[in-house]
Design a protein around this motif. Sequence first.
Motif: not given
Length: 311
Positions: A47-51, A83-91, A111-121
């Motif tokens: 929530x405070x930096x790129x994961x 990295x969290x995801x096996x795919x590079x699509x989300x990040x 440059x803009x990345x969703x926060x998994x545990x904060x839906x919509x953020x």
Amino acid sequence: MAFLSVLLASFSSYAVTSLVLLHYPQLLHKPKTSRKIKHISHRGGAGENYENTLTAFAHAVKLGTDMLELDCHITKDKQVVVAHDPSLLRIAGIDALIKDLNYHQLPLIKTSLNIDFEPGKYFTGEEDETHRKIPLLKHVFESFPDVVVNIDVKQGGDELIEEIEKLITAHNREKSTIWGSFKEESSLKCYYQNPEVGRYFSLTGVLKLYLYFFTGLLPFISLKETHLEIPLYTSKETSHLSRRQQLILRLAKFLIIRPALFRHLNKRGIPTYAWVLNTESEFQLALDAGVNGIMTDYPSKLRNFFLNQCG
């Protein structure tokens, strides 16, 4: 009638012995040793930096985090990346799998990345590529040698586990690394690859643990796992669900949050960590439940919460 009396006497003896050992497990089990961990930065603080970036990890360490939680995959050229995801699509916006590319081919994080545990953020930071580079696990080990690292082993099977273990031993991090997988098979592979490294319970392991607890068998069971990591659900996360779904989750919450279990494990040297909590009310819920550590996307917020608790 005599048989029933014997059966009742046997059950009473079992129940009393189980209760005594629940409160005094050291009578049967030698406590495991582990560092005191309270503040855990999920993906370094998504929530405070790129994961899962060195920038996120450095920020969390500067705040005094006790543990960096991260995820690992392996590239085509056998590099262990964070990295969290096996795919590079989300990040990264690229429809490709990490395992199909060499490390130098991996793109920068969006440059803009969703926060998994904060839906919509979303987190949106600087465009400087140094902040958006997918790091290698060895870079994390080298940059933060004194910080405990919690590794979620993702897809990659034996090869990924073997490469991670090589890095752990090469950096002498057996006592400052926790690893594992929610998949039982992968979790056991981690254990057999190097039993000296701390390991959290898999999903199957968690289910067995709670079954042992509710049946009174837990005090008699030897546990190879060294850490329990569990989700804690709140009304904020479930308010959009149907009544039936909310009832199921309330039941799950009732079953999961068992302070007596956490106390028992703690006496056996097995700490409990709650994830992923991002508000003060959630932090307080976890503390009231008796967990040892809290995992969050907002390391600054959690640090301030603990400071206020001390004040």
